[in-house]
Design an enzyme around this catalytic site. Structure first.
Site, mmCIF file in Angstrom:
data_model
loop_
_atom_site.group_PDB
_atom_site.id
_atom_site.type_symbol
_atom_site.label_atom_id
_atom_site.label_comp_id
_atom_site.label_asym_id
_atom_site.label_seq_id
_atom_site.Cartn_x
_atom_site.Cartn_y
_atom_site.Cartn_z
ATOM 1 N N TYR A 1 26.879 -30.672 -24.580
ATOM 2 C CA TYR A 1 26.484 -30.573 -23.046
ATOM 3 C C TYR A 1 27.473 -29.268 -22.609
ATOM 4 O O TYR A 1 27.092 -28.656 -21.421
ATOM 5 C CB TYR A 1 26.490 -31.489 -22.291
ATOM 6 N N LEU B 1 32.326 -24.890 -21.838
ATOM 7 C CA LEU B 1 33.223 -25.354 -20.884
ATOM 8 C C LEU B 1 33.827 -26.515 -21.100
ATOM 9 O O LEU B 1 33.166 -27.766 -20.918
ATOM 10 C CB LEU B 1 32.771 -25.377 -19.589
ATOM 11 N N ALA B 2 35.168 -26.950 -21.756
ATOM 12 C CA ALA B 2 35.776 -28.144 -22.243
ATOM 13 C C ALA B 2 36.623 -28.737 -20.814
ATOM 14 O O ALA B 2 37.343 -28.035 -20.446
ATOM 15 C CB ALA B 2 36.559 -27.817 -23.398
ATOM 16 N N HIS B 3 36.152 -29.864 -20.837
ATOM 17 C CA HIS B 3 37.006 -30.540 -19.882
ATOM 18 C C HIS B 3 36.731 -32.021 -20.049
ATOM 19 O O HIS B 3 36.037 -32.595 -20.782
ATOM 20 C CB HIS B 3 36.169 -30.337 -18.267
ATOM 21 N N ALA B 4 37.556 -33.008 -19.116
ATOM 22 C CA ALA B 4 37.403 -34.393 -19.272
ATOM 23 C C ALA B 4 37.578 -34.796 -17.836
ATOM 24 O O ALA B 4 37.796 -33.647 -16.905
ATOM 25 C CB ALA B 4 38.386 -34.999 -20.112
#
Length: 150
Positions: A55, A64-67
């Site tokens: 996603y 868009l890499a995130h946590a």
């Protein structure tokens, strides 16, 4: 709404990644190198994709890499990684990825504001290609700043 500043250490040009995990790890290491996150945050970004699928590939060629915000985030920050060779994340429509943005937010509201600013910055698909082909860190900054003001 503006994007967090991009330190030189947060921009990695023409990186080589064997797969999506390595591409996300490079984006996470850039966040660590710029002082915005710990290596645990990088691991969390990878787990997000493992748990929820690709996603994070939000547009053709762009991930868009995130946590989640948490103790592994030291300050709001971004990283930008351009890839020498695109990688597949497994997204049905937006693969392969040429640009990976790493996003770290201290608080949920700041995190969401940064996502909105990035959406504005990359609203024009030409911005993705321009960043992917940018020859210098300053060129990446100029593209994002121009898009962010539009």
């Amino acid at each position: 709404m503006t994007l967090p500043p991009l330190a030189d250490r947060a921009i990695v040009l023409r990186a080589r990644a064997a797969d999506w995990r390595e591409a996300v790890r490079i984006a996470g290491e850039a966040l660590v190198d710029s002082g915005c996150a710990t290596s645990e945050y990088t691991d969390a970004m990878i787990r997000m994709v493992e748990d929820h699928g690709p996603y994070i590939v939000i547009a053709p060629g762009l991930a868009l890499a995130h946590a989640r915000p948490g103790a592994a985030v030291r300050c709001d920050g971004l990283s930008v990684v351009t890839l020498a060779e695109p990688v597949e994340f497994g997204h049905a429509h937006n693969d392969p990825v040429r640009v990976v943005i790493g996003l770290a937010g201290v608080a949920p509201d700041a995190h969401l504001a940064a996502v909105a600013a990035l959406a504005n910055a990359f609203n024009d698909s030409a911005a993705i290609t321009a960043v992917a082909d940018a020859p210098t860190r300053d060129a990446v900054r100029a593209i994002l700043e121009r898009s962010d003001r539009a």
